[in-house]
Design a protein around this motif. Sequence first.
Motif, PDB file in Angstrom:
ATOM      1  N   LEU A 109      56.948  38.477  65.296  1.00 12.72           N
ATOM      2  CA  LEU A 109      58.315  37.725  65.576  1.00 12.72           C
ATOM      3  C   LEU A 109      58.766  39.249  65.739  1.00 12.72           C
ATOM      4  N   VAL A 110      60.018  39.533  66.333  1.00 19.48           N
ATOM      5  CA  VAL A 110      60.247  40.723  66.103  1.00 19.48           C
ATOM      6  C   VAL A 110      61.714  40.657  66.392  1.00 19.48           C
ATOM      7  N   ASP A 111      62.766  40.639  64.893  1.00 21.32           N
ATOM      8  CA  ASP A 111      64.303  40.267  64.579  1.00 21.32           C
ATOM      9  C   ASP A 111      65.013  41.710  64.561  1.00 21.32           C
ATOM     10  N   ALA A 112      65.807  41.982  64.209  1.00 27.99           N
ATOM     11  CA  ALA A 112      67.093  43.251  64.192  1.00 27.99           C
ATOM     12  C   ALA A 112      66.856  43.921  63.410  1.00 27.99           C
ATOM     13  N   LYS A 113      65.985  43.444  62.088  1.00 31.32           N
ATOM     14  CA  LYS A 113      65.881  44.528  60.685  1.00 31.32           C
ATOM     15  C   LYS A 113      64.614  44.559  60.821  1.00 31.32           C
ATOM     16  N   HIS A 114      63.531  43.714  60.595  1.00 28.91           N
ATOM     17  CA  HIS A 114      62.001  43.530  60.200  1.00 28.91           C
ATOM     18  C   HIS A 114      61.573  42.204  61.300  1.00 28.91           C
ATOM     19  N   GLN A 115      59.811  43.475  61.247  1.00 33.70           N
ATOM     20  CA  GLN A 115      59.285  43.182  62.041  1.00 33.70           C
ATOM     21  C   GLN A 115      58.609  42.247  61.215  1.00 33.70           C
ATOM     22  N   TRP A 116      57.842  39.998  61.756  1.00 39.82           N
ATOM     23  CA  TRP A 116      57.865  38.948  60.865  1.00 39.82           C
ATOM     24  C   TRP A 116      56.106  39.071  61.527  1.00 39.82           C
ATOM     25  N   PHE A 117      55.289  39.017  60.775  1.00 43.00           N
ATOM     26  CA  PHE A 117      53.485  38.416  61.275  1.00 43.00           C
ATOM     27  C   PHE A 117      53.235  37.373  61.094  1.00 43.00           C
ATOM     28  N   LYS A 118      53.299  36.303  62.061  1.00 47.18           N
ATOM     29  CA  LYS A 118      52.924  35.201  62.665  1.00 47.18           C
ATOM     30  C   LYS A 118      51.249  34.930  62.475  1.00 47.18           C
ATOM     31  N   ALA A 119      50.925  35.628  62.539  1.00 46.24           N
ATOM     32  CA  ALA A 119      49.462  36.116  62.317  1.00 46.24           C
ATOM     33  C   ALA A 119      48.696  37.370  61.883  1.00 46.24           C
ATOM     34  N   ALA A 120      47.609  37.049  61.135  1.00 46.32           N
ATOM     35  CA  ALA A 120      47.328  38.659  61.193  1.00 46.32           C
ATOM     36  C   ALA A 120      46.215  39.476  60.626  1.00 46.32           C
ATOM     37  N   VAL A 121      45.380  39.921  60.966  1.00 48.89           N
ATOM     38  CA  VAL A 121      44.038  40.419  61.125  1.00 48.89           C
ATOM     39  C   VAL A 121      43.528  41.461  60.675  1.00 48.89           C
ATOM     40  N   GLY A 122      42.898  41.885  59.415  1.00 49.87           N
ATOM     41  CA  GLY A 122      42.712  43.392  59.323  1.00 49.87           C
ATOM     42  C   GLY A 122      43.924  43.848  58.623  1.00 49.87           C
ATOM     43  N   THR A 123      44.596  43.380  58.314  1.00 52.94           N
ATOM     44  CA  THR A 123      46.084  43.139  57.089  1.00 52.94           C
ATOM     45  C   THR A 123      46.520  42.745  55.681  1.00 52.94           C
ATOM     46  N   ASP A 124      47.192  42.391  54.722  1.00 55.49           N
ATOM     47  CA  ASP A 124      47.592  41.417  54.315  1.00 55.49           C
ATOM     48  C   ASP A 124      49.173  41.279  54.543  1.00 55.49           C
ATOM     49  N   GLU A 125      49.535  43.069  54.613  1.00 60.62           N
ATOM     50  CA  GLU A 125      51.303  43.045  55.482  1.00 60.62           C
ATOM     51  C   GLU A 125      51.943  41.168  55.825  1.00 60.62           C
ATOM     52  N   LYS A 126      52.841  40.914  55.730  1.00 56.07           N
ATOM     53  CA  LYS A 126      53.775  39.734  55.994  1.00 56.07           C
ATOM     54  C   LYS A 126      54.494  40.750  57.102  1.00 56.07           C
ATOM     55  N   HIS A 127      54.753  41.572  57.094  1.00 56.65           N
ATOM     56  CA  HIS A 127      55.870  41.911  57.435  1.00 56.65           C
ATOM     57  C   HIS A 127      56.578  43.451  57.464  1.00 56.65           C
ATOM     58  N   ALA A 128      56.736  44.095  58.037  1.00 56.64           N
ATOM     59  CA  ALA A 128      57.377  45.351  58.479  1.00 56.64           C
ATOM     60  C   ALA A 128      58.714  45.965  59.263  1.00 56.64           C
ATOM     61  N   PRO A 129      59.473  46.812  58.721  1.00 57.25           N
ATOM     62  CA  PRO A 129      60.571  46.947  59.178  1.00 57.25           C
ATOM     63  C   PRO A 129      60.792  47.408  60.719  1.00 57.25           C
ATOM     64  N   SER A 130      61.677  46.816  61.325  1.00 55.63           N
ATOM     65  CA  SER A 130      62.082  46.513  62.641  1.00 55.63           C
ATOM     66  C   SER A 130      61.640  47.934  63.534  1.00 55.63           C
ATOM     67  N   ALA A 131      63.026  48.965  62.875  1.00 58.43           N
ATOM     68  CA  ALA A 131      63.089  50.439  63.529  1.00 58.43           C
ATOM     69  C   ALA A 131      62.178  51.266  63.090  1.00 58.43           C
ATOM     70  N   GLU A 132      60.396  50.898  62.767  1.00 61.25           N
ATOM     71  CA  GLU A 132      59.712  51.656  61.836  1.00 61.25           C
ATOM     72  C   GLU A 132      58.685  50.688  63.211  1.00 61.25           C
TER      73      GLU A 132
END
Length: 501
Positions: A59-82
């Motif tokens: 899910l992508v908001d103005a500042k962050h991209q949130w990972f509701k489900a992920a395979v192959g990574t432990d990250e939970k979010h990333a900057p939307s602009a990148e």
Amino acid sequence: MTRKNNDPQTAATATLTSAQRLGVLHSVVPDMAEPDADFRDLAEIAASLFDAPVALVTLVDAKHQWFKAAVGTDEKHAPSAESFCMHTIAGSSDEALIVADAAADPRFARQPRVVGAPFLRFYAGVPLVIDEQPVGTICVFDVKPRLDLAPLLVTQLQRLSRIASSLFKLKHEAHQRALKEAALSREEQRHAMALDAANVGSWLWDVRSGKVSCNQPMLRMFGMAPTKSVHARDIFSAIHHDDRAATLSKLRSAMAQDEEYDGTFRVASTGRWLLGRGRVHERDARGKPTLFLGINIDVTEEQGAAQRTRLLLRELNHRVKNTLAMLQSLARQTLRRTSDPQEFMTAFAGRLQAISEAHGLLSDHEWGEIRLSALLAKQLAPHVRDYEKQVEIHKDEILLGPDQAVGLGLVLHELATNAAKYGSLSVPGGKVVLTARGVDEDGHRVLHMTWTEVGGPPVDEPTRRGFGSILIERSLDKVMGSSVKVEYLRAGLTAIVRLPL
């Protein structure tokens, strides 16, 4: 269709910050920062289809991209602009963004995750669309470029996107329903508590099965033990036999004519009065009633008050007739004793006031019994300057009925009037001594009262009896066994009253 990597940066930024898009996103998924296991299977399917090391549902908001489900990574979010996904949501609905080699694409070549670990090279993503707004993506990544991608894989990813979008929407609608149901449950509980506190019985009658759903106040009103199963025949059987037929008739009439049922009846086991109201809540295709909704209220006190009012009105009607007859007799006798209109008005008005005072006391007590002390104060106070000094009372606690109160009131008025004109109350130092005792005579309660005037001028027995003297002796004629004896002693007038109570 697939979209090449020539979309301008400005379009992606405009979509990312769109107020309408963000409004849908925050409304449908307010908890976007929390991973959701329900989307894990979709991410795993996407990774398996592409044989990709990383797959995301985002899910992508103005500042962050949130990972509701992920395979192959432990990250939970990333900057939307990148993110790659900000460009995915800038495209048209259901259109895939394919980046065959990120290192060769000017939009992504300098991104930290391309030039540094994990050195991403391949990306395929499809927007998640809810209410016509792109709110996120389902995407896959690889660390190797893929220059030849089978179109079928893109089609499958688009299908997974639609499934994920529908799942977000369904979860949102389920959450809204749960909130509404919770609010409705709280409202129902509040209503139930209010009905219970107000002692209002509520019921729903399933006409076809005969079952009745009701609350605890309803069961208490009908004298029934708490139970899970109540049948209409149980309720009808609890109604007093004398009221049952009329109650059932009113119910049938209300059901047939689609009118409100309104009836009052007694409960057989307790004798308490209940007010019932209700109407048909639901009918079948043929118009026959299937559900009847209603309430019951305990109106025993109101019924008692109404009965007391009816009795009081009958008593009052009787008293008014008696009073009118007495007034007519008083008027005739007063006129017979005086030809002076002013003298007549003074004498008659005083006697009328005496009756009025007695009636006022009786009315205050709903024509029941009044205290002798109250009657004495009402009749004597207007004729003395200082009640405490000029009226000395020795008495038992005596209660007087209507006939005794009116008759004795007239006697006291005449005695006080005479005392104020000619006797002890006509001089500053004079007073009246009253003794009133209740005694038992052959099993009946009798009032013995003595009126004694002291400190007044010498008394001479009149040579001619006036109407006042006659009225004193005759005012208690309506009370069988009563008598008034007046003695004109030299020291002061004395009156002895005998009055059965």
